[in-house]
Enzyme design. Structure first.
Site, PDB file in Angstrom:
ATOM      1  N   PHE A 123       0.854  -1.183   0.000  1.00 46.65           N
ATOM      2  CA  PHE A 123       0.000   0.000   0.000  1.00 46.65           C
ATOM      3  C   PHE A 123       0.889   1.231   0.000  1.00 46.65           C
ATOM      4  O   PHE A 123       1.681   1.435   0.936  1.00 46.65           O
ATOM      5  CB  PHE A 123      -0.906  -0.006   1.228  1.00 46.65           C
ATOM      6  CG  PHE A 123      -1.912   1.115   1.278  1.00 46.65           C
ATOM      7  CD1 PHE A 123      -2.844   1.273   0.269  1.00 46.65           C
ATOM      8  CD2 PHE A 123      -1.937   1.998   2.345  1.00 46.65           C
ATOM      9  CE1 PHE A 123      -3.789   2.298   0.321  1.00 46.65           C
ATOM     10  CE2 PHE A 123      -2.872   3.024   2.395  1.00 46.65           C
ATOM     11  CZ  PHE A 123      -3.801   3.171   1.396  1.00 46.65           C
ATOM     12  N   LEU A 125       1.119   4.927   0.437  1.00 46.35           N
ATOM     13  CA  LEU A 125       0.528   6.173   0.920  1.00 46.35           C
ATOM     14  C   LEU A 125       1.607   7.208   1.245  1.00 46.35           C
ATOM     15  O   LEU A 125       1.580   8.322   0.734  1.00 46.35           O
ATOM     16  CB  LEU A 125      -0.334   5.900   2.160  1.00 46.35           C
ATOM     17  CG  LEU A 125      -0.869   7.124   2.904  1.00 46.35           C
ATOM     18  CD1 LEU A 125      -1.794   7.931   2.004  1.00 46.35           C
ATOM     19  CD2 LEU A 125      -1.588   6.708   4.187  1.00 46.35           C
ATOM     20  N   THR A 126       2.563   6.823   2.086  1.00 49.63           N
ATOM     21  CA  THR A 126       3.549   7.784   2.591  1.00 49.63           C
ATOM     22  C   THR A 126       4.455   8.305   1.485  1.00 49.63           C
ATOM     23  O   THR A 126       4.927   7.549   0.638  1.00 49.63           O
ATOM     24  CB  THR A 126       4.405   7.129   3.692  1.00 49.63           C
ATOM     25  OG1 THR A 126       3.539   6.615   4.706  1.00 49.63           O
ATOM     26  CG2 THR A 126       5.364   8.127   4.302  1.00 49.63           C
ATOM     27  N   GLU A 127       4.702   9.628   1.532  1.00 46.33           N
ATOM     28  CA  GLU A 127       5.596  10.292   0.590  1.00 46.33           C
ATOM     29  C   GLU A 127       6.557  11.186   1.371  1.00 46.33           C
ATOM     30  O   GLU A 127       6.352  11.442   2.564  1.00 46.33           O
ATOM     31  CB  GLU A 127       4.782  11.151  -0.394  1.00 46.33           C
ATOM     32  CG  GLU A 127       3.804  10.380  -1.253  1.00 46.33           C
ATOM     33  CD  GLU A 127       3.065  11.280  -2.237  1.00 46.33           C
ATOM     34  OE1 GLU A 127       3.401  12.486  -2.298  1.00 46.33           O
ATOM     35  OE2 GLU A 127       2.172  10.780  -2.941  1.00 46.33           O
ATOM     36  N   PRO A 128       7.586  11.702   0.710  1.00 48.97           N
ATOM     37  CA  PRO A 128       8.505  12.612   1.404  1.00 48.97           C
ATOM     38  C   PRO A 128       7.807  13.806   2.058  1.00 48.97           C
ATOM     39  O   PRO A 128       8.222  14.275   3.109  1.00 48.97           O
ATOM     40  CB  PRO A 128       9.455  13.063   0.286  1.00 48.97           C
ATOM     41  CG  PRO A 128       9.483  11.908  -0.663  1.00 48.97           C
ATOM     42  CD  PRO A 128       8.081  11.357  -0.640  1.00 48.97           C
ATOM     43  N   ALA A 130       4.362  13.781   2.582  1.00 53.85           N
ATOM     44  CA  ALA A 130       3.041  13.324   3.023  1.00 53.85           C
ATOM     45  C   ALA A 130       3.203  12.116   3.928  1.00 53.85           C
ATOM     46  O   ALA A 130       2.917  10.985   3.550  1.00 53.85           O
ATOM     47  CB  ALA A 130       2.157  12.996   1.834  1.00 53.85           C
ATOM     48  N   GLN A 338      16.498  -5.104  30.470  1.00 51.12           N
ATOM     49  CA  GLN A 338      17.035  -4.786  31.801  1.00 51.12           C
ATOM     50  C   GLN A 338      17.107  -6.031  32.679  1.00 51.12           C
ATOM     51  O   GLN A 338      18.092  -6.244  33.406  1.00 51.12           O
ATOM     52  CB  GLN A 338      16.155  -3.723  32.466  1.00 51.12           C
ATOM     53  CG  GLN A 338      16.755  -3.086  33.704  1.00 51.12           C
ATOM     54  CD  GLN A 338      17.920  -2.172  33.382  1.00 51.12           C
ATOM     55  OE1 GLN A 338      18.078  -1.752  32.243  1.00 51.12           O
ATOM     56  NE2 GLN A 338      18.739  -1.881  34.365  1.00 51.12           N
ATOM     57  N   GLU A 365       1.959   3.453  10.852  1.00 49.99           N
ATOM     58  CA  GLU A 365       0.492   3.428  10.877  1.00 49.99           C
ATOM     59  C   GLU A 365      -0.057   4.631  11.636  1.00 49.99           C
ATOM     60  O   GLU A 365      -1.123   4.566  12.261  1.00 49.99           O
ATOM     61  CB  GLU A 365      -0.020   2.131  11.519  1.00 49.99           C
ATOM     62  CG  GLU A 365      -1.424   1.743  11.138  1.00 49.99           C
ATOM     63  CD  GLU A 365      -1.536   1.188   9.727  1.00 49.99           C
ATOM     64  OE1 GLU A 365      -2.619   1.259   9.142  1.00 49.99           O
ATOM     65  OE2 GLU A 365      -0.512   0.687   9.225  1.00 49.99           O
TER      66      GLU A 365
END
Length: 381
Positions: A123, A125-128, A130, A338, A365
């Site tokens: 999918f 969707l993500t852009e530089p 956006a 830890q 997400e």
């Protein structure tokens, strides 16, 4: 309120739990170290019917509900996040848009192969420009002689560059008026001329998953590759992100549980001052706190899945679950490291990999800050 799982849901959980322990656990460290995509594991998951759990049986899916899918994701994340995100991104982000808005022809063409795990879907969707500002899409698609001509770039896209990737569904600006963009979703098959998949990123974690930038230079696909009504892209991807957050929340629960499993086993084994360190109150407090938070986060995640299955609004609950579980996974993994002491910093111990893998759950997400914004708006702010 009924907190019991159905027999079918219990079967899926136990099937995936056994598979993860027997098939994924022995290979996880090596896959991570070699940054190698888990082709054999994905093929086996496909054969088990786990690559299409929430999709209709008529298209090769499992016919399961969202809660069943969340249970499977939780069990995979309990052992390895790279395998888990491969399945989650393929299901929630890559295949789901085709299931929800595809034409009958698109469904027949894609869903059987995707549900079988023969092909993966991504999918875009993500852009530089956006990322959190998802509405600021710059990728464009213009209609010319019965084809969409696509130009632009996407980044941080999961499953786009494997040998079995079939397609990516991208958001693109297809028009606009009065200063408002018309955003639509378009299916772009791998191998389309003008569509280039960039080199894999070097990442902090999720090393065995495939994450790459994409570029489009006059890439052409038929007009029929439009997914759903033209101009509905913004509304569509918001719905996809809501549903995807349930899967990511289940990942957070699974990773936190896996970290607790490792910490508890180590604490019972490791001796100091003449007794297992599990006998010390400082260690017990860490384990008790994480265990309690996991149970609360698990119920919140299951509630979001049930709301979705009932056809109710689940935007608020999904955002709350995603916010809670991402932070919990980071904290649980940190506490597990830890408890392991110096060994927790050594790659041979799973908690080291878990710690590196967990941080992205507060970013992907929708960042924690975006979840807070979604939650506040849903509450009327």
């Amino acid at each position: 309120m009924d907190f019991d799982l159905s027999p079918e849901q219990r079967l899926i959980r136990s099937t995936v739990r056994d598979f993860a322990r027997q098939e994924v656990a022995p290979a996880a460290e090596e896959l991570d170290r070699e940054k190698r995509f888990p082709y054999e594991i994905i093929a086996k998951l496909g054969a088990l019917g786990m690559m299409g759990i929430p999709f209709p049986e008529e298209y090769g899916g499992g016919g399961g509900d969202t809660l069943s899918y969340a249970l499977a994701i939780e069990e995979l994340a309990r052992i390895d996040a790279s395998v888990c995100i491969t399945v989650a991104a393929h299901t929630s982000l890559g295949t789901m848009p085709i299931h929800l808005w595809g034409t009958e022809e698109q469904k027949r063409d894609w869903l059987p192969r995707l549900c079988a795990g023969e092909r993966l879907a991504a999918f875009g969707l993500t852009e530089p420009e956006a990322g959190s500002d998802a509405g600021n899409t710059r990728t464009t698609a213009r209609l010319e002689d019965g084809e969409w001509v696509i130009n632009g770039a996407k980044q941080f896209i999961t499953n786009a560059g494997t040998d079995i990737t079939g397609c990516v569904t991208i958001t693109a600006v297809t028009g606009g008026s009065n200063g408002r963009k018309e955003v639509s979703n378009i299916i772009v098959p791998n191998g389309t001329p003008g569509y280039e998949v960039g080199p894999a990123y070097r990442k902090m974690g999720w090393n065995a998953s495939d994450t790459r930038p994409l570029s489009f230079d006059d890439a052409r696909v038929p007009e029929s590759h439009l997914l759903g009504p033209r101009g509905d892209g913004f509304k569509q991807f918001l719905h996809i992100l809501d549903g995807g957050r349930i899967g990511v929340a289940a990942m957070g629960v699974g990773m936190a549980q896996g970290a607790l499993d490792e910490a508890l086993a180590y604490a019972k084994e490791r001796r100091a001052f003449g007794q297992p360190i599990s006998k010390f109150q400082a260690i017990q407090a860490k384990i008790a706190d994480i265990s309690s938070e996991i149970e609360a986060a698990r119920l919140l995640t299951y509630k979001a899945a049930i709301e979705k299955d009932r056809g109710q609004s689940f935007t608020l609950t999904a955002a709350q679950a995603k916010l809670k579980t991402g932070r919990l996974a980071v904290r649980a993994c940190e506490e597990a490291v830890q408890i392991h002491g110096g060994y927790g910093y050594i790659e041979e111990y799973p908690v080291c990999r878990f710690y590196r893998d967990a941080k992205i759950l507060t970013i992907g997400e929708g960042t924690d800050e975006v979840q807070q914004m979604v939650i506040a708006r849903q509450l009327g702010c």
